[in-house]
Design a protein around this motif. Structure first.
Motif, PDB file in Angstrom:
ATOM      1  N   ASN A   1      -5.435   3.758   8.122  1.00 16.08           N
ATOM      2  CA  ASN A   1      -5.135   3.002   6.922  1.00 16.08           C
ATOM      3  C   ASN A   1      -4.550   1.866   7.494  1.00 16.08           C
ATOM      4  OD1 ASN A   1      -5.436   5.250   5.237  1.00 16.08           O
ATOM      5  ND2 ASN A   1      -3.164   5.766   5.526  1.00 16.08           N
TER       6      ASN A   1
ATOM      7  N   THR B   1       0.874  -1.136  -0.027  1.00 16.95           N
ATOM      8  CA  THR B   1       0.184   0.077  -0.017  1.00 16.95           C
ATOM      9  C   THR B   1       0.878   1.155   0.001  1.00 16.95           C
ATOM     10  OG1 THR B   1      -0.155   0.373   2.285  1.00 16.95           O
ATOM     11  CG2 THR B   1      -1.624  -1.244   1.546  1.00 16.95           C
TER      12      THR B   1
ATOM     13  N   THR C   1      -3.499   8.354  10.661  1.00 20.65           N
ATOM     14  CA  THR C   1      -2.989   9.564   9.716  1.00 20.65           C
ATOM     15  C   THR C   1      -3.151  10.692  10.719  1.00 20.65           C
ATOM     16  OG1 THR C   1      -5.311   9.860   8.759  1.00 20.65           O
ATOM     17  CG2 THR C   1      -3.558   8.508   7.766  1.00 20.65           C
TER      18      THR C   1
ATOM     19  N   GLU D   1      -6.457   6.649   3.422  1.00 17.81           N
ATOM     20  CA  GLU D   1      -6.749   5.794   2.053  1.00 17.81           C
ATOM     21  C   GLU D   1      -7.856   5.543   1.975  1.00 17.81           C
ATOM     22  OE1 GLU D   1      -3.843   2.295   1.886  1.00 17.81           O
ATOM     23  OE2 GLU D   1      -2.242   3.784   2.038  1.00 17.81           O
ATOM     24  N   ASP D   2      -8.384   5.118   0.706  1.00 23.21           N
ATOM     25  CA  ASP D   2      -9.959   4.835   0.390  1.00 23.21           C
ATOM     26  C   ASP D   2     -10.485   3.771   1.124  1.00 23.21           C
ATOM     27  OD1 ASP D   2     -10.034   7.050  -1.077  1.00 23.21           O
ATOM     28  OD2 ASP D   2      -9.603   5.814  -2.778  1.00 23.21           O
ATOM     29  N   ASP D   3      -9.787   2.734   1.623  1.00 18.45           N
ATOM     30  CA  ASP D   3     -10.100   1.649   2.561  1.00 18.45           C
ATOM     31  C   ASP D   3      -9.717   1.733   3.876  1.00 18.45           C
ATOM     32  OD1 ASP D   3      -7.543   1.401   2.139  1.00 18.45           O
ATOM     33  OD2 ASP D   3      -7.547  -0.872   1.382  1.00 18.45           O
ATOM     34  N   ALA D   4      -9.775   2.809   4.433  1.00 18.15           N
ATOM     35  CA  ALA D   4      -9.267   3.004   5.960  1.00 18.15           C
ATOM     36  C   ALA D   4     -10.429   2.502   6.588  1.00 18.15           C
ATOM     37  CB  ALA D   4      -9.333   4.577   6.036  1.00 18.15           C
ATOM     38  N   ARG D   5     -10.256   1.892   7.795  1.00 26.23           N
ATOM     39  CA  ARG D   5     -11.155   1.348   8.734  1.00 26.23           C
ATOM     40  C   ARG D   5     -10.843   1.709  10.169  1.00 26.23           C
ATOM     41  NH1 ARG D   5     -10.491  -4.439   6.777  1.00 26.23           N
ATOM     42  NH2 ARG D   5      -9.293  -4.451   8.680  1.00 26.23           N
TER      43      ARG D   5
END
Length: 122
Positions: free
Chosen positions: A96, A19, A69, A53-57
């Motif tokens: 991320n 990533t 972040t 990132e787009d798939d951060a959880r």
């Protein structure tokens, strides 16, 4: 890509996914920091600054290697945090996801607030 995270009473290796955040972290290694604890999570400053990132959880599996972040920090949950619901590992905010530990993440319970912690290539 494997990293080793070590502290005075133990160490674990982790496998990172490919990533953008993992690449930024690898470029900054080795990293030495002071550990912070928050429930059953260890986090510490890395000096690395990246975008979410787009798939951060926010809810992840125990043993996930995550990057917070908002704090430029690695977040390493091994169980519930103060804001968890039930037994989940809920991070302070979406993070991320970089990978996961290869061994038992419960070893992180031996990290104490203020312990020196080091991250390097395994």
């Amino acid at each position: 890509m494997q990293i080793r995270i070590s502290w005075p009473s133990g160490q674990l290796t982790a496998t990172l996914d490919d990533t953008p955040t993992a690449k930024a972290l690898l470029e900054a290694l080795p990293i030495s920091a002071s550990a912070n604890t928050w429930g059953e999570e260890i986090y510490f400053d890395t000096g690395v600054s990246v975008a979410l990132e787009d798939d951060a959880r926010q809810v992840v599996d125990p043993g996930t290697v995550a990057f917070w972040t908002e704090g430029d920090a690695l977040a390493l949950p091994y169980g519930p945090t103060p804001i968890s619901r039930g037994g989940e590992s809920r991070l302070a905010s979406p993070c991320n996801v970089l990978g996961s530990f290869d061994g038992d993440p419960r070893l992180l319970a031996t990290v104490h607030d203020g312990d020196p912690i080091r991250v390097e290539l395994a």
